[in-house]
Design a protein around this motif. Structure first.
Motif, PDB file in Angstrom:
ATOM      1  N   SER A 117       1.119   5.952  -4.252  1.00  0.00           N
ATOM      2  CA  SER A 117      -0.238   6.268  -4.692  1.00  0.00           C
ATOM      3  C   SER A 117      -0.917   5.033  -5.259  1.00  0.00           C
ATOM      4  CB  SER A 117      -0.200   7.363  -5.759  1.00  0.00           C
ATOM      5  OG  SER A 117       0.415   6.876  -6.950  1.00  0.00           O
ATOM      6  N   GLU A 118      -2.232   5.060  -5.204  1.00  0.00           N
ATOM      7  CA  GLU A 118      -2.993   3.903  -5.702  1.00  0.00           C
ATOM      8  C   GLU A 118      -2.786   3.714  -7.192  1.00  0.00           C
ATOM      9  OE1 GLU A 118      -7.642   2.348  -5.828  1.00  0.00           O
ATOM     10  OE2 GLU A 118      -7.031   3.975  -4.460  1.00  0.00           O
ATOM     11  N   ASP A 119      -2.806   4.832  -7.972  1.00  0.00           N
ATOM     12  CA  ASP A 119      -2.600   4.724  -9.417  1.00  0.00           C
ATOM     13  C   ASP A 119      -1.199   4.232  -9.740  1.00  0.00           C
ATOM     14  OD1 ASP A 119      -5.161   5.575  -9.844  1.00  0.00           O
ATOM     15  OD2 ASP A 119      -4.615   7.674 -10.218  1.00  0.00           O
ATOM     16  N   GLY A 120      -0.208   4.742  -9.005  1.00  0.00           N
ATOM     17  CA  GLY A 120       1.168   4.300  -9.246  1.00  0.00           C
ATOM     18  C   GLY A 120       1.354   2.829  -8.940  1.00  0.00           C
ATOM     19  N   ASN A 121       0.725   2.353  -7.859  1.00  0.00           N
ATOM     20  CA  ASN A 121       0.828   0.936  -7.514  1.00  0.00           C
ATOM     21  C   ASN A 121       0.168   0.055  -8.583  1.00  0.00           C
ATOM     22  OD1 ASN A 121       2.245   1.331  -5.138  1.00  0.00           O
ATOM     23  ND2 ASN A 121       0.393   1.537  -3.896  1.00  0.00           N
ATOM     24  N   GLN A 122      -0.964   0.567  -9.116  1.00  0.00           N
ATOM     25  CA  GLN A 122      -1.632  -0.222 -10.144  1.00  0.00           C
ATOM     26  C   GLN A 122      -0.767  -0.331 -11.396  1.00  0.00           C
ATOM     27  OE1 GLN A 122      -3.130   0.373 -13.317  1.00  0.00           O
ATOM     28  NE2 GLN A 122      -3.832  -1.777 -13.303  1.00  0.00           N
ATOM     29  N   ARG A 123      -0.142   0.782 -11.811  1.00  0.00           N
ATOM     30  CA  ARG A 123       0.719   0.752 -12.991  1.00  0.00           C
ATOM     31  C   ARG A 123       1.923  -0.156 -12.774  1.00  0.00           C
ATOM     32  NH1 ARG A 123      -0.453   6.302 -13.030  1.00  0.00           N
ATOM     33  NH2 ARG A 123       1.533   6.749 -11.973  1.00  0.00           N
ATOM     34  N   TYR A 129      -3.233  -5.597 -10.251  1.00  0.00           N
ATOM     35  CA  TYR A 129      -4.295  -5.261  -9.298  1.00  0.00           C
ATOM     36  C   TYR A 129      -3.830  -4.250  -8.254  1.00  0.00           C
ATOM     37  CZ  TYR A 129      -6.959  -9.137 -11.236  1.00  0.00           C
ATOM     38  OH  TYR A 129      -7.661  -9.970 -12.085  1.00  0.00           O
ATOM     39  N   GLY A 130      -2.588  -3.789  -8.377  1.00  0.00           N
ATOM     40  CA  GLY A 130      -2.108  -2.781  -7.438  1.00  0.00           C
ATOM     41  C   GLY A 130      -2.086  -3.295  -6.015  1.00  0.00           C
ATOM     42  N   GLU A 131      -2.618  -2.488  -5.110  1.00  0.00           N
ATOM     43  CA  GLU A 131      -2.587  -2.841  -3.678  1.00  0.00           C
ATOM     44  C   GLU A 131      -3.835  -3.583  -3.238  1.00  0.00           C
ATOM     45  OE1 GLU A 131      -4.013   1.214  -1.597  1.00  0.00           O
ATOM     46  OE2 GLU A 131      -2.234   1.424  -2.845  1.00  0.00           O
ATOM     47  N   SER A 145       0.809  -1.223   0.000  1.00  0.00           N
ATOM     48  CA  SER A 145       0.000   0.000   0.000  1.00  0.00           C
ATOM     49  C   SER A 145       0.839   1.269   0.000  1.00  0.00           C
ATOM     50  CB  SER A 145      -0.938  -0.011   1.206  1.00  0.00           C
ATOM     51  OG  SER A 145      -0.196  -0.036   2.424  1.00  0.00           O
ATOM     52  N   GLN A 156       0.912  -3.795 -12.953  1.00  0.00           N
ATOM     53  CA  GLN A 156       0.665  -4.194 -14.335  1.00  0.00           C
ATOM     54  C   GLN A 156       1.978  -4.428 -15.071  1.00  0.00           C
ATOM     55  OE1 GLN A 156      -2.518  -4.681 -15.996  1.00  0.00           O
ATOM     56  NE2 GLN A 156      -1.032  -5.696 -17.333  1.00  0.00           N
TER      57      GLN A 156
END
Length: 629
Positions: A541-547, A575-577, A538, A550
């Motif tokens: 950022s959520e978007d950065g973790n998702q990228r 799926y990111g965090e 976690s 991927q």
């Protein structure tokens, strides 16, 4: 006088005219009544109770309300079959329906070396453009693509898109095929390159088919060309059996198997259906010879193309043998040449015959021992074994001796080649016989060895082939299931973890070795659908973790592709965090959450909703919101 004669004639004419008119009316009434009666009876027989029949002179008038245009037309056709169609007057109406019934949507896709064509009727709401783009891509740059699709503006039927998706997946694997698609069912007709490929295709397609989809597979494999065309049947103390059996047609196979069963053969019997028969009367010759062998009481009959060798068991009565062999020779079709052999009765021999023995262990170790005629044969046998088995594990225990019979070198090399057809076993070569025993993962191994020995040694030579088919050695039958494949991946990754460089999608440390092991598992799994899921902790950022997740999933997918794993049916998802498996508040928990997971893709769970389903879902959601307000 003249006036009275004229009046008489005029009276006669008037009476005749009146009588003709009355007769015509009676005839017309009779024809009218019988026509109406005949049409009514035919309507009752065909279930056209809605129609009323009225006679008007020679005309038959149909009145009433037909439930459909088709029923109206059928009623007219039925009436036209009983009376002249020109006499039928249609005054019927058709019941007005609120809506027209949707047509049956269907597709037929044809693919061959020249290209792809598609014909059929599909819903207008389906993605016609994407379907044609996919098929055009499969036809290739040099291939032709013909689109004969029609559309109809009706709702997409249930399971239509599932059927089309499966048909496209099957088409990618079948370069010569015809695939028929209807909602909820797909019928596949295709040609494969070999029986092994046929088994692989059938296994893969059935495994990947959605559970609720009705699949019909008709995949054919070309008949092999067998040369020489060999069949060998034996009756001895061990019973009646085939060493090898080939037939030119399925009907011939049934006849040959029936003759063998009548001669006492038991268990699983069958012949290889192949091309190469010397005559269309192959089954006639084989069945005659098996019956003759049964009448003789035992022996061996061998067919090698048109050459037939009929050998009695030692000690057979000479007179009986001559009679049976003579009758067989005169009964065989003209193309066949019979050689009948009556061996001499066995005599006591004080000393055993010379032997050459070759063995193959389940681990692949080959040992050659026994007698060879000279140093040249000794080195030739060793080099030939290395070439056939592709292994340096050759153990030589041979001995050069004098006085071996003529043709010994040919028998030794034929024995080594026969052994190479087995998974494990042994070959014993003696002056009067060659004995091959062992196990194989091919059901045709015994027949193949028999053909080999006949080709190398001749059809009159004595040999015995005893090969057992072991399913566990069959590369097709032993293919792992999807669940077994996934379990293999889990075993590889249970104690090890694919790691990446910090804040990067570059695989680090022992990740490459782990991918090597995963690739080795996947190479044995045909048509597997796998999702490679990437997860992070976690932090960030959520978007950065998702990228990042991927990118890491894509890196694993690319790594498997480089290792020549067929990944066309894989997908990489970040799926990111999401879905943490440990506490992100601790270093150990965050380390556990940074992971790659493998899972099977279940087709039903990955289908996108159809346009109709989306509309219904939105309408239901709007209705619920209105009720809440």
């Amino acid at each position: 006088m003249r006036l009275s004669t004229l009046l008489v004639r005029l009276g006669v004419f008037l009476v005749a005219a009146i009588l003709c008119g009355i007769g015509a009316r009676i005839i017309v009434s009779t024809v009218e009544a019988r026509s109406v009666e005949a049409v009514e009876m035919s309507f009752e027989e065909h279930g056209h109770e809605f129609a009323t029949v009225i006679g008007d002179g020679l005309q038959v008038i149909l009145e009433g309300e037909a439930p459909s245009e088709a029923m109206r037309f059928r009623a007219i056709s039925t009436a036209g079959g009983m009376v002249d169609a020109s006499r039928v007057i249609d005054n019927m109406t058709v019941t007005v329906t609120d809506s027209l019934q949707a047509p049956e949507f269907s597709l037929e896709i044809l693919r061959n070396d020249s290209g792809i064509s598609i014909i059929g009727l599909i819903p207008a709401a389906s993605d016609h453009e994407q379907l044609t783009e996919t098929l055009a891509g499969l036809s290739g740059e040099d291939g032709n693509f013909a689109d004969f699709l029609e559309t109809a503006d009706y709702d997409i039927p249930l399971d239509w898109e599932t059927s089309v998706d499966f048909a496209l997946r099957a088409l990618r694997q079948l370069p010569r095929s015809k695939i028929s698609v209807r909602a909820g069912s797909v019928a596949v007709e295709a040609i494969s390159d070999s029986p092994e490929q046929k088994a692989q295709l059938e296994t893969g397609l059935r495994r990947t088919a959605p559970e609720d989809l009705l699949i019909t597979l008709d995949i054919s494999a070309p008949r092999p060309v067998v040369s020489p065309f060999v069949t060998r049947f034996i009756i001895d103390d061990e019973g009646a059996r085939f060493d090898s059996c080939v037939a030119d047609t399925a009907a011939s196979e049934r006849r040959i198997v029936a003759a063998a069963q009548a001669a006492g053969a038991e268990g699983r019997l069958g012949c290889t259906i192949a091309l190469g028969s010397p005559t269309v009367r192959w089954a006639d010759a084989v069945t005659m010879s098996i019956a003759a062998l049964e009448e003789l009481g035992g022996g061996t009959v061998t067919f090698s193309d048109a050459d037939v060798t009929f050998v009695a068991n030692p000690g057979a009565v000479e007179g009986n043998f001559d009679r049976i062999a003579g009758e067989l020779e005169n009964s065989l079709p003209e193309v066949f040449a019979l050689e009948a052999i009556l061996p001499a009765a066995p005599s006591e021999i004080s000393e055993g015959p010379p032997q050459f023995i070759a063995t193959l262990s389940p681990e692949g170790l080959v040992q050659l021992r026994g007698r060879v005629s000279d140093d040249l044969l000794n080195s030739t046998a060793e080099n030939f074994a290395r070439a056939k088995f592709g292994s340096s594990e050759i153990s030589m225990a041979t001995r050069v001796v004098d006085g071996l019979p003529n043709g010994w070198a040919i028998r030794v090399l034929a024995g080594v080649e026969a052994l190479s057809k087995l998974s494990n076993g042994s070959v014993t070569v003696e002056p009067e016989s060659v004995v091959v025993r062992g196990n194989s993962g091919s059901e045709e191994a015994g027949a193949e060895i028999t053909r080999l020995l006949i080709d190398k040694l001749g059809s009159s030579e004595e040999f015995e082939v005893d090969v057992t088919y072991v399913e566990a050695l069959d590369p097709i039958a032993s293919l792992p299931t999807e669940e077994e494949c996934l379990a293999g991946i889990e075993a590889v990754t249970q104690a090890r973890k694919i790691t990446f460089e910090p804040s990067s999608a570059t695989i680090a440390g022992a990740g490459a070795a782990i991918l090597d092991d995963i690739a080795e598992v996947l190479q044995r799994c045909a048509d597997l659908r796998v999702e490679i899921a990437g997860y992070t902790d976690s932090q960030g950022s959520e978007d950065g973790n998702q990228r990042l997740s991927q990118q890491r999933a894509d890196a694993v997918l690319d790594g498997l592709r480089v290792r020549r794993v067929p990944v066309s049916r894989f997908r990489a998802v970040g799926y990111g965090e999401a879905n943490p498996i440990a506490d992100n508040e601790t270093a150990e928990g965050r380390e556990a959450n940074r992971r790659i997971e493998f899972s099977l893709i279940v087709p039903e769970s990955t289908e996108e909703p159809t346009a109709l389903e989306q509309i219904e879902a939105e309408a239901e959601e709007a209705s619920e919101e209105g009720a809440t307000e």
